[in-house]
Design a protein around this motif. Sequence first.
Motif, PDB file in Angstrom:
ATOM      1  N   PRO A  84       0.836  -1.214   0.000  1.00 37.81           N
ATOM      2  CA  PRO A  84       0.000   0.000   0.000  1.00 37.81           C
ATOM      3  C   PRO A  84       0.867   1.258   0.000  1.00 37.81           C
ATOM      4  CG  PRO A  84      -0.824  -1.589   1.602  1.00 37.81           C
ATOM      5  CD  PRO A  84       0.493  -2.116   1.120  1.00 37.81           C
ATOM      6  N   PHE A  85       0.428   2.257  -0.764  1.00 35.80           N
ATOM      7  CA  PHE A  85       1.221   3.482  -0.948  1.00 35.80           C
ATOM      8  C   PHE A  85       0.331   4.693  -0.642  1.00 35.80           C
ATOM      9  CE2 PHE A  85       3.098   6.780  -3.819  1.00 35.80           C
ATOM     10  CZ  PHE A  85       4.373   6.818  -3.246  1.00 35.80           C
ATOM     11  N   PHE A  86       0.831   5.563   0.240  1.00 37.82           N
ATOM     12  CA  PHE A  86       0.066   6.734   0.651  1.00 37.82           C
ATOM     13  C   PHE A  86       0.900   7.993   0.398  1.00 37.82           C
ATOM     14  CE2 PHE A  86      -0.779   3.106   3.407  1.00 37.82           C
ATOM     15  CZ  PHE A  86      -2.145   2.932   3.223  1.00 37.82           C
ATOM     16  N   VAL A  87       0.271   9.015  -0.160  1.00 39.00           N
ATOM     17  CA  VAL A  87       0.986  10.239  -0.518  1.00 39.00           C
ATOM     18  C   VAL A  87       0.346  11.438   0.165  1.00 39.00           C
ATOM     19  CG1 VAL A  87       1.721  11.766  -2.377  1.00 39.00           C
ATOM     20  CG2 VAL A  87       1.638   9.306  -2.750  1.00 39.00           C
ATOM     21  N   GLY A  88       1.199  12.282   0.757  1.00 41.26           N
ATOM     22  CA  GLY A  88       0.772  13.578   1.265  1.00 41.26           C
ATOM     23  C   GLY A  88       1.451  14.665   0.453  1.00 41.26           C
ATOM     24  N   ARG A  89       0.690  15.643   0.001  1.00 41.43           N
ATOM     25  CA  ARG A  89       1.269  16.720  -0.814  1.00 41.43           C
ATOM     26  C   ARG A  89       1.322  18.000  -0.003  1.00 41.43           C
ATOM     27  NH1 ARG A  89      -1.576  13.408  -4.236  1.00 41.43           N
ATOM     28  NH2 ARG A  89      -0.305  12.533  -5.931  1.00 41.43           N
ATOM     29  N   PHE A  90       2.534  18.431   0.245  1.00 39.44           N
ATOM     30  CA  PHE A  90       2.764  19.609   1.086  1.00 39.44           C
ATOM     31  C   PHE A  90       2.250  20.875   0.405  1.00 39.44           C
ATOM     32  CE2 PHE A  90       5.386  23.253   2.318  1.00 39.44           C
ATOM     33  CZ  PHE A  90       5.255  23.221   3.697  1.00 39.44           C
ATOM     34  N   THR A  91       1.598  21.714   1.204  1.00 39.40           N
ATOM     35  CA  THR A  91       1.162  23.030   0.729  1.00 39.40           C
ATOM     36  C   THR A  91       1.594  24.075   1.739  1.00 39.40           C
ATOM     37  OG1 THR A  91      -0.991  22.769   1.819  1.00 39.40           O
ATOM     38  CG2 THR A  91      -0.843  22.120  -0.511  1.00 39.40           C
ATOM     39  N   GLY A  92       1.684  25.304   1.308  1.00 43.75           N
ATOM     40  CA  GLY A  92       2.082  26.381   2.213  1.00 43.75           C
ATOM     41  C   GLY A  92       3.531  26.772   2.023  1.00 43.75           C
ATOM     42  N   LYS A  93       3.993  27.671   2.879  1.00 46.20           N
ATOM     43  CA  LYS A  93       5.376  28.153   2.792  1.00 46.20           C
ATOM     44  C   LYS A  93       6.328  27.098   3.334  1.00 46.20           C
ATOM     45  CE  LYS A  93       8.446  31.958   4.116  1.00 46.20           C
ATOM     46  NZ  LYS A  93       8.575  33.231   4.864  1.00 46.20           N
ATOM     47  N   ARG A 103       4.855  16.463   7.688  1.00 41.50           N
ATOM     48  CA  ARG A 103       5.161  15.037   7.536  1.00 41.50           C
ATOM     49  C   ARG A 103       4.556  14.211   8.666  1.00 41.50           C
ATOM     50  NH1 ARG A 103      10.324  16.879   6.027  1.00 41.50           N
ATOM     51  NH2 ARG A 103      11.233  16.424   8.061  1.00 41.50           N
ATOM     52  N   TYR A 104       4.849  14.632   9.893  1.00 45.01           N
ATOM     53  CA  TYR A 104       4.422  13.799  11.027  1.00 45.01           C
ATOM     54  C   TYR A 104       2.917  13.849  11.253  1.00 45.01           C
ATOM     55  CZ  TYR A 104       9.183  12.489  11.998  1.00 45.01           C
ATOM     56  OH  TYR A 104      10.437  11.933  11.894  1.00 45.01           O
ATOM     57  N   HIS A 105       2.275  14.953  10.920  1.00 41.87           N
ATOM     58  CA  HIS A 105       0.812  14.990  10.981  1.00 41.87           C
ATOM     59  C   HIS A 105       0.225  14.019   9.956  1.00 41.87           C
ATOM     60  CE1 HIS A 105       0.896  19.232  12.915  1.00 41.87           C
ATOM     61  NE2 HIS A 105       0.799  18.290  13.828  1.00 41.87           N
ATOM     62  N   PHE A 106       0.823  13.973   8.768  1.00 47.02           N
ATOM     63  CA  PHE A 106       0.349  13.061   7.734  1.00 47.02           C
ATOM     64  C   PHE A 106       0.563  11.602   8.148  1.00 47.02           C
ATOM     65  CE2 PHE A 106       1.229  10.506   3.899  1.00 47.02           C
ATOM     66  CZ  PHE A 106      -0.020  10.603   3.288  1.00 47.02           C
ATOM     67  N   PHE A 107       1.752  11.292   8.670  1.00 44.25           N
ATOM     68  CA  PHE A 107       2.031   9.919   9.099  1.00 44.25           C
ATOM     69  C   PHE A 107       1.045   9.488  10.191  1.00 44.25           C
ATOM     70  CE2 PHE A 107       6.748  10.878   8.049  1.00 44.25           C
ATOM     71  CZ  PHE A 107       6.522  10.623   6.704  1.00 44.25           C
ATOM     72  N   GLU A 108       0.792  10.376  11.125  1.00 49.68           N
ATOM     73  CA  GLU A 108      -0.149  10.068  12.203  1.00 49.68           C
ATOM     74  C   GLU A 108      -1.548   9.780  11.647  1.00 49.68           C
ATOM     75  OE1 GLU A 108      -1.653  11.960  16.467  1.00 49.68           O
ATOM     76  OE2 GLU A 108      -0.541  13.213  15.042  1.00 49.68           O
ATOM     77  N   LYS A 109      -1.967  10.595  10.697  1.00 46.61           N
ATOM     78  CA  LYS A 109      -3.289  10.427  10.077  1.00 46.61           C
ATOM     79  C   LYS A 109      -3.400   9.052   9.410  1.00 46.61           C
ATOM     80  CE  LYS A 109      -6.157  12.579   6.441  1.00 46.61           C
ATOM     81  NZ  LYS A 109      -6.013  11.556   5.386  1.00 46.61           N
TER      82      LYS A 109
END
Length: 425
Positions: A84-93, A103-109
């Motif tokens: 299984p592959f999960f992607v988070g796309r960073f937004t903002g400055k 990163r860590y908020h995404f991993f936790e989610k």
Amino acid sequence: MKESRAQKKFLKIVREKKYFDQHHRVLIAISGGLDSMTLFNWLYDAQKELHIELGMAHINHGVRKESDAEEEALHHIAVQKNVPFFVGRFTGKFTEKTARDFRYHFFEKIMKEEGYTALVTAHHQGDLVETVLMREITGRNLRSLQGIKEKRDFAGGELIRPLLSFTKNEFDAPLFFEDRTNQDNHYFRNRIRNQYIEELSHENPQFSAGIADLSDEIRLAFSVITDSIQHLCVITDNTKKVDLAIFLDQSEGLQYFILQEYLTCFPELQLTKAKVAELLHILRREQQYHAELNKDYLFIKNPHYFYLEKKGHLASNNWEEEIEILYEDPKDTSYLEVSIPQNGAIEIRRRLPHDEILINGNHKKLRKFFIEKHVPLEKRNNYLILVDQKIYAIVDLACSDLSKVAKNDKMKRILWVKPILGEDN
């Protein structure tokens, strides 16, 4: 494929430390670099032996033109290997901190939504050395030089870093992606990696290993310090206060570490070394203390304890929510009986710097009165009851001579007052 020496070393460490004995579903944070791809390969090959199922979590920071192509390539690898592959796309400055937090908020989610109980990252000895040097250069305390923990609680499970004893030249992934931003010395960590460590390693080729060993020694020293502090029972478990008598009975060195240990109960606090030294000075002198530590906390020292208190736990400025005033005798000695003149404007407020009270025929500054009567600091801000700007009483503490004189008047008003005790009192 035949196992490399480094891969055998990895499996030996994983077995000895029982990293995955309590975990079945394991999520790997994968950047696509040499270190995370090596970690993925080693764990993928050992899935059956370790009785784990893998997932891959990737962050597309979007700061390089290659980012999308790398994401697609990693997704292709995951499909090929049925992971299984999960992607988070960073937004903002983009900053180092905002990217790390994302990163860590995404991993936790992902862990919570998909049922993973372990997050594995590819931090290695080089990352540990960089972290220690960054903290030292920015003036952090000795405790922070313990470096990176190999395991910690995270998202209801654990965050595991099994590569901390490995150097980057031990990694052997045949396919990986080189992040060219790692060569951009605009970022502090990159300057540490590309300039400072490289120069210091010219002086001593074992420099990085030495820093890693030093960090481990500091960790061992703090385990002894923490055990000693726990044995003293100086920090109460239920109220999170520090017993002042036990604290002052220790050496100056242990006092310093007791204070540090106590401050770890408030991880959101970031105190400078100068501020910690100031608190130690306050604790070692005889006077009580009650003042703001920062915008969120008060630092309080009374004859028995010192402790931090969130400002939100204090009563509001609305006295009607904090004190009870009755106009008929409640027949209850817990109320302070205050006699005041029949006429005159009643004012209820906290003390001001130049307030005076008439006690035993003498006008005394409130500050001096409190010191002479050994009034605890937390009570020195109790409400005052004034008539025509003259103090008749301090709620829950004392009546002035003016109240005693008014008590003999035929025409008078009587108030019965006491603090309203909330759940935290």
